[in-house]
Design a protein around this motif. Structure first.
Motif, PDB file in Angstrom:
ATOM      1  N   GLU A  78      40.781  36.391  27.522  1.00  0.00           N
ATOM      2  CA  GLU A  78      39.632  37.159  28.015  1.00  0.00           C
ATOM      3  C   GLU A  78      38.835  36.356  29.035  1.00  0.00           C
ATOM      4  O   GLU A  78      38.430  36.876  30.083  1.00  0.00           O
ATOM      5  CB  GLU A  78      38.723  37.550  26.836  1.00  0.00           C
ATOM      6  CG  GLU A  78      37.573  38.446  27.231  1.00  0.00           C
ATOM      7  CD  GLU A  78      36.725  38.858  26.038  1.00  0.00           C
ATOM      8  OE1 GLU A  78      35.535  39.180  26.258  1.00  0.00           O
ATOM      9  OE2 GLU A  78      37.234  38.851  24.909  1.00  0.00           O
ATOM     10  N   ASN A  81      40.794  36.029  32.321  1.00  0.00           N
ATOM     11  CA  ASN A  81      40.746  37.278  33.080  1.00  0.00           C
ATOM     12  C   ASN A  81      39.392  37.463  33.763  1.00  0.00           C
ATOM     13  O   ASN A  81      39.316  37.952  34.892  1.00  0.00           O
ATOM     14  CB  ASN A  81      41.046  38.468  32.156  1.00  0.00           C
ATOM     15  CG  ASN A  81      42.523  38.560  31.804  1.00  0.00           C
ATOM     16  OD1 ASN A  81      43.378  38.234  32.629  1.00  0.00           O
ATOM     17  ND2 ASN A  81      42.829  38.992  30.595  1.00  0.00           N
ATOM     18  N   ARG A  84      39.049  35.524  37.068  1.00  0.00           N
ATOM     19  CA  ARG A  84      39.668  36.081  38.280  1.00  0.00           C
ATOM     20  C   ARG A  84      38.643  36.745  39.191  1.00  0.00           C
ATOM     21  O   ARG A  84      38.864  36.870  40.401  1.00  0.00           O
ATOM     22  CB  ARG A  84      40.755  37.090  37.900  1.00  0.00           C
ATOM     23  CG  ARG A  84      41.935  36.434  37.212  1.00  0.00           C
ATOM     24  CD  ARG A  84      43.118  37.362  37.077  1.00  0.00           C
ATOM     25  NE  ARG A  84      44.221  36.667  36.451  1.00  0.00           N
ATOM     26  CZ  ARG A  84      45.036  35.821  37.068  1.00  0.00           C
ATOM     27  NH1 ARG A  84      44.868  35.600  38.361  1.00  0.00           N
ATOM     28  NH2 ARG A  84      46.015  35.220  36.425  1.00  0.00           N
ATOM     29  N   TYR A  99      46.005  29.479  33.298  1.00  0.00           N
ATOM     30  CA  TYR A  99      46.313  30.753  32.642  1.00  0.00           C
ATOM     31  C   TYR A  99      47.748  30.746  32.131  1.00  0.00           C
ATOM     32  O   TYR A  99      48.024  31.163  31.000  1.00  0.00           O
ATOM     33  CB  TYR A  99      46.095  31.897  33.627  1.00  0.00           C
ATOM     34  CG  TYR A  99      46.243  33.282  33.034  1.00  0.00           C
ATOM     35  CD1 TYR A  99      45.505  33.657  31.917  1.00  0.00           C
ATOM     36  CD2 TYR A  99      47.094  34.223  33.605  1.00  0.00           C
ATOM     37  CE1 TYR A  99      45.623  34.923  31.380  1.00  0.00           C
ATOM     38  CE2 TYR A  99      47.219  35.495  33.074  1.00  0.00           C
ATOM     39  CZ  TYR A  99      46.478  35.845  31.960  1.00  0.00           C
ATOM     40  OH  TYR A  99      46.588  37.091  31.416  1.00  0.00           O
TER      41      TYR A  99
END
Length: 321
Positions: A78, A81, A84, A99
């Motif tokens: 999480e 993400n 990003r 990642y």
């Protein structure tokens, strides 16, 4: 400033200064964890990084790694993400690398493969290549072609690395026996006793196995010692009881596989049944299907074949969930 003193000052600091202090403390405890590997240190790092109000790419990357080291895969994914949305340009390389590392550590090697392979198309960094090697080694049980794909990249590095030696050992075992000499040479050059012993096991002659056994005992590697003794017992039958006594000291997963290998050579059904007992405890349905199929050859053929089918169906059902 002493970390304890800096922590004590945090409530008195303004927002921007507070974020700087929290980042410093988060980084300090992350680095300390990497040296000492104590979970309480990584929890401290998470605590400080989580309090940073303006989280940039570095903070999110490090926070994602912290959750990964703690084994909290969902939070790790999480955070990566979320990163990003704020990471740009060169920062994206760091994000994708970490990642991919997190995916590998969270037992998602297929996804890690996609990320790190895409990253390598943009930049042939040695760190990226080594991680690609690790990912491909993790996928080798599924398909050895992953390791074959990684080898040319690993060979392109200036220095022989562990991932290359492991790849040679694996390919020598299951594909090309000639590679074992390369693995032995590189392990000797690197002074890596563990890899040298693993290569000697694959070479498999009596002298190599004796040398491997000596190294495993010297380094306190009980699993290696058990495997070396088991292989030696094919040359010297009187070493089988010694091998079995060492196998008893192993964790159940290692013990299960070695017992099955011993059964395949000796056809002693008690070894197979003990391995199956462990498999049932672990919920390893595929192993149980294989085990009951073997048992059907010597006892209760119909009943054991029926059980083999039942466990295989259970494995397929579990796999498709």
């Amino acid at each position: 400033m002493n970390p304890s003193e800096l922590e004590a000052r945090i409530p008195k600091l303004k927002a921007k200064e507070r974020d700087v202090a929290l980042r410093e403390l988060g980084y300090y405890y992350l680095q300390l964890y990497l040296k000492e590997r104590k979970d309480e240190l990584i929890r401290k790092s998470i605590s400080f990084y989580s309090q940073v109000i303006k989280k940039d790419c570095v903070v999110l990357n490090n926070l994602g790694l912290c959750y990964m080291y703690l084994g909290n895969c969902e939070d790790s994914m999480e955070v990566f993400n979320s990163a990003r949305e704020v990471c740009k340009n060169e920062d994206e390389y760091m994000l994708d690398f970490n990642y991919s590392l997190a995916l590998l550590n969270c037992n998602r090697p297929s996804e890690a493969y996609i990320v790190i392979k895409s990253l390598l198309k943009q930049k042939k960094d040695p760190h990226f290549i080594r991680l690609f090697g690790r990912v491909c080694l993790s996928l080798s049980k599924r398909d050895l072609s992953y390791v074959m794909e990684a080898v040319p990249l690993l060979e392109s590095l200036d220095q022989p690395v562990e991932e290359l030696i492991l790849s040679y050992i694996l390919l020598a075992k299951d594909h090309d026996k000639k590679l074992i000499e390369k693995a032995l040479q590189l392990a000797e050059e690197n002074g890596d006793k563990k890899l040298l012993a693993e290569a000697l096991l694959v070479k498999g002659d009596l002298r190599s196995l004796e040398k491997a056994l000596s190294i495993f005992r010297e380094t306190g590697d009980v699993r290696g010692e058990a495997r070396a003794l088991y292989l030696l017992s094919s040359f010297q039958q009187d070493r089988l009881p010694e091998a079995l006594s060492v196998v008893e000291k192993l964790g159940e997963s290692d013990k299960k596989e070695i017992l099955y290998d011993m059964y395949k050579r000796t056809k002693i059904s008690s070894l197979l049944k003990e391995a199956m007992r462990i498999a049932e405890k672990q919920g390893d349905w595929l192993f149980l299907a294989r085990g009951y199929r073997e048992l059907s050859k010597t006892e209760n053929e119909v009943d054991n074949l029926r059980k083999a089918v039942e466990f295989y169906e259970k494995y397929i059902e579990f796999k498709n969930k």
